[in-house]
Design a protein around this motif. Structure first.
Motif, PDB file in Angstrom:
ATOM      1  N   ASN A  61      19.407  51.368  18.090  1.00  0.00           N
ATOM      2  CA  ASN A  61      19.644  52.959  17.968  1.00  0.00           C
ATOM      3  C   ASN A  61      20.926  52.951  18.836  1.00  0.00           C
ATOM      4  O   ASN A  61      22.240  53.861  18.954  1.00  0.00           O
ATOM      5  CB  ASN A  61      18.941  53.978  18.755  1.00  0.00           C
ATOM      6  CG  ASN A  61      18.010  54.406  17.478  1.00  0.00           C
ATOM      7  OD1 ASN A  61      18.456  54.462  16.312  1.00  0.00           O
ATOM      8  ND2 ASN A  61      16.673  54.226  17.252  1.00  0.00           N
ATOM      9  N   GLU A 198      26.145  60.333  15.610  1.00  0.00           N
ATOM     10  CA  GLU A 198      25.977  61.553  16.133  1.00  0.00           C
ATOM     11  C   GLU A 198      25.815  61.211  17.803  1.00  0.00           C
ATOM     12  O   GLU A 198      26.014  60.165  18.615  1.00  0.00           O
ATOM     13  CB  GLU A 198      24.111  61.124  15.945  1.00  0.00           C
ATOM     14  CG  GLU A 198      23.891  61.797  14.576  1.00  0.00           C
ATOM     15  CD  GLU A 198      22.478  61.740  13.732  1.00  0.00           C
ATOM     16  OE1 GLU A 198      21.630  61.832  15.178  1.00  0.00           O
ATOM     17  OE2 GLU A 198      21.927  61.504  13.747  1.00  0.00           O
ATOM     18  N   LYS A 200      23.826  61.640  20.777  1.00  0.00           N
ATOM     19  CA  LYS A 200      22.844  61.401  21.150  1.00  0.00           C
ATOM     20  C   LYS A 200      22.687  61.055  22.762  1.00  0.00           C
ATOM     21  O   LYS A 200      24.056  60.003  22.934  1.00  0.00           O
ATOM     22  CB  LYS A 200      21.940  61.134  21.007  1.00  0.00           C
ATOM     23  CG  LYS A 200      21.675  61.817  19.195  1.00  0.00           C
ATOM     24  CD  LYS A 200      20.155  60.911  18.640  1.00  0.00           C
ATOM     25  CE  LYS A 200      19.674  62.587  17.966  1.00  0.00           C
ATOM     26  NZ  LYS A 200      18.135  62.060  16.995  1.00  0.00           N
ATOM     27  N   TYR A 203      18.577  58.891  26.963  1.00  0.00           N
ATOM     28  CA  TYR A 203      16.795  60.138  27.052  1.00  0.00           C
ATOM     29  C   TYR A 203      16.100  60.785  26.104  1.00  0.00           C
ATOM     30  O   TYR A 203      15.352  60.457  25.101  1.00  0.00           O
ATOM     31  CB  TYR A 203      16.722  60.947  28.067  1.00  0.00           C
ATOM     32  CG  TYR A 203      16.848  60.288  29.364  1.00  0.00           C
ATOM     33  CD1 TYR A 203      16.088  59.472  30.282  1.00  0.00           C
ATOM     34  CD2 TYR A 203      18.118  60.882  29.723  1.00  0.00           C
ATOM     35  CE1 TYR A 203      15.944  59.442  31.288  1.00  0.00           C
ATOM     36  CE2 TYR A 203      18.402  59.716  31.541  1.00  0.00           C
ATOM     37  CZ  TYR A 203      17.286  59.671  32.171  1.00  0.00           C
ATOM     38  OH  TYR A 203      16.981  58.466  33.302  1.00  0.00           O
ATOM     39  N   SER A 204      17.465  60.807  24.877  1.00  0.00           N
ATOM     40  CA  SER A 204      17.536  61.488  23.265  1.00  0.00           C
ATOM     41  C   SER A 204      16.905  60.241  22.159  1.00  0.00           C
ATOM     42  O   SER A 204      16.163  60.420  20.997  1.00  0.00           O
ATOM     43  CB  SER A 204      18.223  62.325  23.208  1.00  0.00           C
ATOM     44  OG  SER A 204      18.005  63.306  21.673  1.00  0.00           O
ATOM     45  N   ILE A 205      17.740  59.076  23.075  1.00  0.00           N
ATOM     46  CA  ILE A 205      17.407  58.324  21.857  1.00  0.00           C
ATOM     47  C   ILE A 205      15.863  56.874  22.203  1.00  0.00           C
ATOM     48  O   ILE A 205      14.935  56.795  21.832  1.00  0.00           O
ATOM     49  CB  ILE A 205      18.513  57.178  21.882  1.00  0.00           C
ATOM     50  CG1 ILE A 205      19.669  57.803  21.964  1.00  0.00           C
ATOM     51  CG2 ILE A 205      18.597  55.957  21.252  1.00  0.00           C
ATOM     52  CD1 ILE A 205      21.188  57.060  21.744  1.00  0.00           C
ATOM     53  N   GLY A 207      13.301  58.878  23.624  1.00  0.00           N
ATOM     54  CA  GLY A 207      12.402  59.798  22.975  1.00  0.00           C
ATOM     55  C   GLY A 207      11.955  59.400  21.789  1.00  0.00           C
ATOM     56  O   GLY A 207      11.134  59.106  21.251  1.00  0.00           O
ATOM     57  N   ASP A 208      12.820  59.293  20.692  1.00  0.00           N
ATOM     58  CA  ASP A 208      12.980  58.855  19.259  1.00  0.00           C
ATOM     59  C   ASP A 208      12.471  57.826  18.868  1.00  0.00           C
ATOM     60  O   ASP A 208      11.464  57.707  18.060  1.00  0.00           O
ATOM     61  CB  ASP A 208      14.310  59.171  18.802  1.00  0.00           C
ATOM     62  CG  ASP A 208      15.173  61.129  18.616  1.00  0.00           C
ATOM     63  OD1 ASP A 208      14.283  61.122  18.401  1.00  0.00           O
ATOM     64  OD2 ASP A 208      16.114  60.975  18.832  1.00  0.00           O
ATOM     65  N   ARG A 211       8.558  57.923  20.069  1.00  0.00           N
ATOM     66  CA  ARG A 211       7.558  58.760  19.059  1.00  0.00           C
ATOM     67  C   ARG A 211       8.308  58.139  17.204  1.00  0.00           C
ATOM     68  O   ARG A 211       6.757  58.008  17.261  1.00  0.00           O
ATOM     69  CB  ARG A 211       8.557  60.681  18.706  1.00  0.00           C
ATOM     70  CG  ARG A 211       8.273  61.179  17.917  1.00  0.00           C
ATOM     71  CD  ARG A 211       9.496  62.025  17.198  1.00  0.00           C
ATOM     72  NE  ARG A 211       8.987  63.327  19.070  1.00  0.00           N
ATOM     73  CZ  ARG A 211      10.295  63.011  19.452  1.00  0.00           C
ATOM     74  NH1 ARG A 211      11.322  61.963  18.382  1.00  0.00           N
ATOM     75  NH2 ARG A 211      10.750  63.522  20.365  1.00  0.00           N
TER      76      ARG A 211
END
Length: 403
Positions: A61, A198, A200, A203-205, A207-208, A211
């Protein structure tokens, strides 16, 4: 046609129903085997695989793999006929083990970052075991010799690379001209770094990635527990013994004991159980047992195959061809154990061939009479030969595409 469709739709249901009824018939044994599978997940798989899964997702990512792939594009194309980022997938697969390589390959294909043919080639060799299992569990834990573990590791990875080199010729007629190869490295790096699909934040990356990693490890643990129970039930129903008896009759001319056949069959279901059973069998030569364990690890067993096929099935990668590549990986690794044994026999301290046909013909007559009987020189010549052959075939295919 209708009968085959009916069979495909009904047979899985019959198998699952039989599995559930067997659990009801053997509840105590099923619970114990499920507990064993759960212990494998909590004590081995989650601590060892989850960090790699999260890290690998972050590398993808954050485009680190794309950036490093730019510098590895040419050697990857020459050796395996796949994009440069594929080399990083292979490295991650080596470090982490099953089934991360298949998972990452499927991700690349789902994101349309590689073609279907490239994904098929990539899946053929980027599905490997990890060094901790081969050296720690098999070498030290089962054979009480770390050097044997490193020898298995070497043959396993060379076998994977050999399959990748063979699959570089898979469906070459559908290859397209890679326009990125005409760009300079700087231009390609700018295109990767400054082109954002995207918006992003880190921290969003992150978190993904966490998950995604947790979801993947839950799927893997589910397969481990189910197949742990399945193998126990098949053992209780004497199915393993039945298959072993049939193979024993067929292999009787080769003087292979039924004990080693039973151990090998167990490894086709689950590699840890199989390798441990093979190591405990008395009678066969040590190098034969090492070679069988290497085949089992490379083929990966039905349990791991099911995990890898589950991830690959989310893309358009051909599953039967992938399974064939794993069988080929097992055969190649098995053969490399015998081919490389004369080079490493002194360091391994394996003295089991003094009276064997293998030792008399290959080691004594062929290997020891080579004009340059030097381990490093032999290995160097072998590597140069493979690289020059691959480069020659790549050059010829490139010339054909121009005309």
């Amino acid at each position: 046609m209708k009968n085959s469709r009916l069979l495909r739709s009904v047979l899985p249901g019959i198998i699952v129903l039989s599995f559930i009824l067997s659990i009801a018939i053997f509840p105590h044994e099923s619970i114990e085997s499920a507990r064993v599978g759960m212990n494998i997940c909590t004590n081995i798989l989650i601590p060892s695989l989850l960090p790699f899964l999260i890290g690998a997702n972050l590398l993808i990512n954050l485009k680190i793999i794309d950036i490093m792939g730019v510098f590895l594009e040419k050697p990857s194309r020459i050796l395996f006929n796949v994009p440069g980022k594929s080399s990083l997938i292979f490295v991650i697969s080596i470090l982490s083990g099953y089934p991360i390589g298949s998972k990452l390959t499927s991700n690349l294909r789902q994101n349309n970052e590689i073609s279907k043919i490239e994904a098929q080639r990539l899946a053929s060799f980027c599905s490997t075991s990890g060094p901790l299992f081969m050296v720690g569990s098999v070498g030290i834990g089962m054979f009480n010799n770390s050097k044997i573990g490193y020898f298995i590791l070497l043959c396993h990875y060379i076998g994977a690379l050999s399959v990748g080199m063979l699959f570089r010729f898979y469906n070459t007629s559908s290859d397209i001209n890679h326009c990125n190869n005409n760009m300079s490295i700087l231009t390609r790096l700018k295109k990767i770094i400054f082109y954002e699909k995207e918006e992003k934040g880190f921290y969003s990356i992150f978190g993904d990635s966490v998950r995604n990693g947790i979801n993947t490890i839950l799927v893997v643990c589910g397969f481990v527990i189910v197949f742990s129970v399945l193998f126990k039930i098949l053992t209780l129903l004497k199915f393993i013994n039945f298959i072993s008896s049939i193979l024993f009759v067929l292999l009787r001319p080769f003087d292979i004991s039924i004990e080693i056949i039973q151990a090998f069959i167990s490894g086709l279901f689950e590699i840890t159980i199989g390798c441990n059973n093979v190591s405990l069998v008395s009678g066969p030569s040590l190098i034969f047992k090492i070679s069988l364990c290497t085949f089992i690890i490379s083929f990966s067993g039905i349990s791991i195959l099911a995990q890898c096929c589950n991830f690959l099935s989310h893309s358009d990668i051909n599953i039967p061809i992938y399974i064939f590549s794993k069988f080929l990986h097992g055969i190649n690794s098995f053969l490399f154990c015998y081919i490389l044994y004369p080079i490493f026999k002194n360091s391994l301290d394996i003295q089991t061939f003094n009276n064997s046909i293998y030792y008399d013909i290959y080691v004594d007559k062929i290997f020891n009479n080579m004009p340059f009987n030097n381990n490093l020189f032999f290995a160097f010549i072998l590597i140069v030969y493979i690289l020059s052959y691959a480069n020659d075939r790549y050059s010829k295919s490139s010339k054909k595409s121009l005309f």
